[in-house]
Design an enzyme around this catalytic site. Structure first.
Site, PDB file in Angstrom:
ATOM      1  N   ALA A 119       0.730  -0.771   0.445  1.00 21.76           N
ATOM      2  CA  ALA A 119       0.145  -0.098  -0.089  1.00 21.76           C
ATOM      3  C   ALA A 119       0.960   0.936   0.336  1.00 21.76           C
ATOM      4  CB  ALA A 119      -1.028   0.041   1.591  1.00 21.76           C
ATOM      5  N   PHE A 120       0.159   1.886  -0.324  1.00 18.85           N
ATOM      6  CA  PHE A 120       1.600   3.684  -0.527  1.00 18.85           C
ATOM      7  C   PHE A 120       1.503   4.175   0.642  1.00 18.85           C
ATOM      8  CE2 PHE A 120      -1.073   7.259   0.667  1.00 18.85           C
ATOM      9  CZ  PHE A 120      -2.370   6.778   1.894  1.00 18.85           C
ATOM     10  N   LYS A 121       1.418   3.390   1.674  1.00 24.26           N
ATOM     11  CA  LYS A 121       1.800   4.445   3.251  1.00 24.26           C
ATOM     12  C   LYS A 121       3.039   3.880   3.185  1.00 24.26           C
ATOM     13  CE  LYS A 121      -3.394   5.008   5.214  1.00 24.26           C
ATOM     14  NZ  LYS A 121      -3.999   4.653   3.957  1.00 24.26           N
ATOM     15  N   ASP A 122       3.207   2.736   2.871  1.00 20.77           N
ATOM     16  CA  ASP A 122       5.298   2.345   2.972  1.00 20.77           C
ATOM     17  C   ASP A 122       5.102   2.873   2.471  1.00 20.77           C
ATOM     18  OD1 ASP A 122       4.874  -0.128   3.332  1.00 20.77           O
ATOM     19  OD2 ASP A 122       4.058  -1.218   1.521  1.00 20.77           O
ATOM     20  N   MET A 125       5.888   5.524   5.122  1.00 17.95           N
ATOM     21  CA  MET A 125       6.456   5.202   6.417  1.00 17.95           C
ATOM     22  C   MET A 125       8.017   4.245   6.458  1.00 17.95           C
ATOM     23  SD  MET A 125       4.250   5.210   9.302  1.00 17.95           S
ATOM     24  CE  MET A 125       2.731   4.730   9.250  1.00 17.95           C
TER      25      MET A 125
END
Ligand SMILES: *Cc1c(COP(=O)(O)O)cnc(C)c1O
Length: 496
Positions: A119-122, A125
Site C-alpha cells: 500500500a502507498f503508506k509504505d 512510513m
C-alpha cells in the site's frame, strides 16, 4: 534555491513557536492542538525540475524532502532515503508508471504499492522508519510508538520500524475485523520490538484506548509514548516526492517544452502557463495523500488539477463540490469495500483550509466547526477550483467493481478497490488531451475478496502472501480494557 527559504513550521492554530522539521517529526499535534504547516512552501523552478530528471527515486527523495527538512544535513538525508527506498524494501523502480491508454487515452497508474505491505503508506512510513531512529539516536532517546489501525497504517508502521534501534511499536487492531492479508502482514512479524495487540472490539474502541493513554501525560512521559499517525508532517514530506517523480516520468521525452515555461510565468504559478501539465487523481480519506499533491503543485510541479475521489463516505467530495465541510460521526461512517477510505473526519483538511483562508481568517472561522459541527466556506468554492485546482467525485461499490472489470478487460491485470475509486472519478472528470495520473494506493492482492467479486472468480494467491498467511502469528488478545493495555506497555516498553 536550496535551503535558503524559511521552511520552519508553525501551527495552524497560531500557538506554536516556529519549529524545525526534526522536532515536528517526533511530535504529534502541535501543543495548541493544531497541525504543523510549513510557514512558507518552498518553490522549485523549471530548471531545477529538469535537473532532477536524471535522479533515482532515493536521490530525488533527498532533494525534495530536503526542501522541508532543512535541519537534516544533506549527506545524512541522502543516507536516510537510500536506506528507506533501497532494494531491501522496494524493487527498482520504486514507483513504476503503468499506462492505461487501453482504458482511456492519456490515463496512467502511478504504482505506489510496491513496498513491503503493498500500500502507498509504505512510501511515507519507510522514510519515518529511518528518520525517527536517526533523530532518537542523536538525542539519546527511545520512543514507544502507540497506534490503532484498521489495517494499512499499522502494517506499514510495523514493517518500517521492525528491528530498528530505539523504537518499539504497540499496535492495537480490532479482533477479527481486518482482512486476512492485512492481519497476516502484521501478526506474522516476529521482531522483538513489534507488539501486536488484538482488542475485543471495533476500530473505534482501539482508537479510544490510544486516546485514553495519550490523555495521561505522566504515563506518556514515563514510557516515552509517541505516534506516527497521518497528520505527521514527515509522512506528508515523503509523499510529495512521488508527485514530482510521477510528473518527471510522465513528461520524459517531452522535456523540450519546459524551456518555454522557464522563460515564461513559471510552471507552478496558479495562473501561469503550464507546460505538459498533468491531472492527478487521488483516492482520499484523511486528505493526507492529496495534501502532499497540493504542496507539490504549489511548489511548481505542473499539476493542473487534483482530482479527489472518495467512496460512499464522501465528506471530502461534499466539501469540494459545495464548500461546506460537515464531518460525520463514526456511527455515520459506512463500512465499504474500500475500507481504508472509510473516514468521515479528514484530519489533514485543516492544513488546506488554513492555506485557503490565510492564518487570520482561519483563526476567526475555524472555531465555528467546533461550535456548530459545520464550516461553510461556499464563498471560497471558486478559488478551490480555479486557484488550487481541486475537483472531486464519489465512487460507489458498483463503480469499484465496474472499474476493476474495465481495467482487467483492457490490460489483463486488476486494480485494488481504492485505486478503482480513483479510476472511476478520473474517467468521469478527465479532459481530452490531458494526461491523467491515478495514484494506485494498494495492490489488488491485498483486497482479494472485492477483486474476486468484480471478476467473478477468485484470483490466485501469490506465494509471498500465502507464506504470511501460513506463518506463525504473533499477537496478544485483550478485552477492551485500559488497565490491561497499560500493563502490557509497562512490561514491554523500551526505557532510556
Ligand atoms: C490510507 C489509504 C487511503 C487514504 O489515504 P489518505 O491519505 O488518508 O487520504 C486510500 N487507499 C488506501 C489503500 C489507503 O491505505
Amino acid at each position: 534555491m536550496h535551503r535558503t527559504q524559511d521552511t520552519s513550521f508553525i501551527s495552524t492554530r497560531g500557538g506554536m513557536a516556529p519549529t524545525g522539521f526534526l522536532d515536528v517529526l517526533l511530535s504529534g499535534l502541535a501543543p495548541d492542538g493544531g497541525l504543523a504547516v510549513p510557514a512558507e512552501v518552498p518553490r522549485v523552478s523549471a530548471a531545477t525540475l529538469e535537473a532532477w530528471r536524471s535522479l533515482s527515486y532515493p536521490e530525488l527523495a533527498a532533494e525534495v524532502i530536503g526542501l522541508y527538512a532543512t535541519d537534516i544535513p544533506a549527506a545524512d538525508l541522502r543516507a536516510l532515503t537510500a536506506a528507506a527506498y533501497g532494494p531491501e524494501h522496494f524493487p527498482d523502480p520504486v514507483v513504476p508508471l503503468r499506462p492505461l491508454d487501453a482504458v482511456a487515452p492519456g490515463l496512467a497508474l502511478v504504482g505506489l504499492s510496491e513496498g513491503p505491505t503493498m500500500a502507498f503508506k509504505d512510501l511515507a512510513m519507510q522514510f519515518l522508519g529511518q528518520a525517527i531512529p536517526y533523530q532518537l539516536a542523536r538525542e539519546g532517546r527511545v520512543l514507544n510508538i502507540l497506534g490503532a489501525t484498521s489495517g494499512d497504517t499499522g502494517s506499514a508502521a510495523e514493517h518500517a520500524f521492525r528491528g530498528r534501534d530505539g523504537v518499539s511499536v504497540f499496535m492495537l487492531s480490532p479482533q477479527g475485523r481486518m482482512s486476512d492479508v492485512q492481519r497476516a502482514q502484521m501478526y506474522s512479524l516476529a521482531d522483538a520490538n513489534i507488539h501486536n495487540i488484538a482488542v475485543d472490539g471495533v476500530f473505534d474502541d482501539c482508537q479510544n484506548l490510544v486516546k485514553a493513554i495519550n490523555g495521561d501525560a505522566a504515563f506518556k512521559v514515563e514510557y516515552a509514548i509517541g505516534a506516527v499517525n497521518s497528520i505527521n508532517f514527515g509522512r506528508i514530506a515523503a509523499q510529495v516526492v512521488y508527485y514530482v517523480w510521477a510528473w518527471l516520468r510522465a513528461s520524459d521525452g517531452v522535456a523540450e517544452g519546459l524551456a518555454g515555461a522557464a522563460a515564461g510565468a513559471g510552471v507552478g504559478e496558479p495562473t501561469g502557463e503550464r507546460i505538459f501539465g498533468v491531472d492527478v487523481a487521488v483516492p482520499s480519506g484523511n486528505f493526507g495523500n492529496i495534501y502532499a499533491g497540493h504542496l507539490a503543485r504549489t511548489m511548481g510541479v505542473p499539476i493542473r488539477r487534483l482530482i479527489l475521489a472518495t467512496n460512499e463516505n464522501n465528506v471530502l467530495d461534499e466539501f469540494f463540490s459545495t464548500g461546506v465541510y460537515r464531518p460525520r460521526s463514526s456511527a455515520q461512517t459506512l463500512a465499504t469495500s474500500s475500507p481504508s477510505m472509510d473516514i468521515s473526519k479528514a484530519s489533514n483538511l485543516e492544513r488546506f483550509i488554513w492555506t485557503l483562508l490565510g492564518a487570520e481568517e482561519f483563526h476567526s472561522r475555524w472555531p465555528e466547526l467546533e461550535r456548530t459541527g459545520v464550516l461553510d466556506l461556499s464563498d471560497q468554492l471558486a478559488r478551490m477550483r480555479d486557484e488550487f485546482g481541486f475537483v472531486s467525485g464519489t465512487s460507489t461499490h458498483a463503480d469499484r467493481l465496474a472499474a476493476i472489470r474495465r481495467v482487467h478487460e483492457a490490460t489483463a491485470a486488476p486494480i485494488d478497490p481504492h485505486t478503482a475509486d480513483g479510476v472511476t472519478v478520473a474517467l468521469r472528470l478527465m479532459e481530452p488531451e490531458v494526461p491523467t495520473l491515478v495514484l494506485e494506493t494498494a495492490r489488488p492482492e491485498k483486497f482479494p475478496e472485492t477483486v474476486a467479486e468484480a471478476l467473478g472468480a477468485p484470483q490466485p494467491v501469490p506465494e509471498a502472501i500465502q507464506c504470511l498467511l501460513d506463518a506463525e502469528q504473533h499477537v496478544v488478545s485483550i478485552p477492551c480494557d485500559e488497565s490491561r493495555l497499560r500493563a502490557l506497555i509497562a512490561a514491554d516498553a523500551l526505557r532510556s
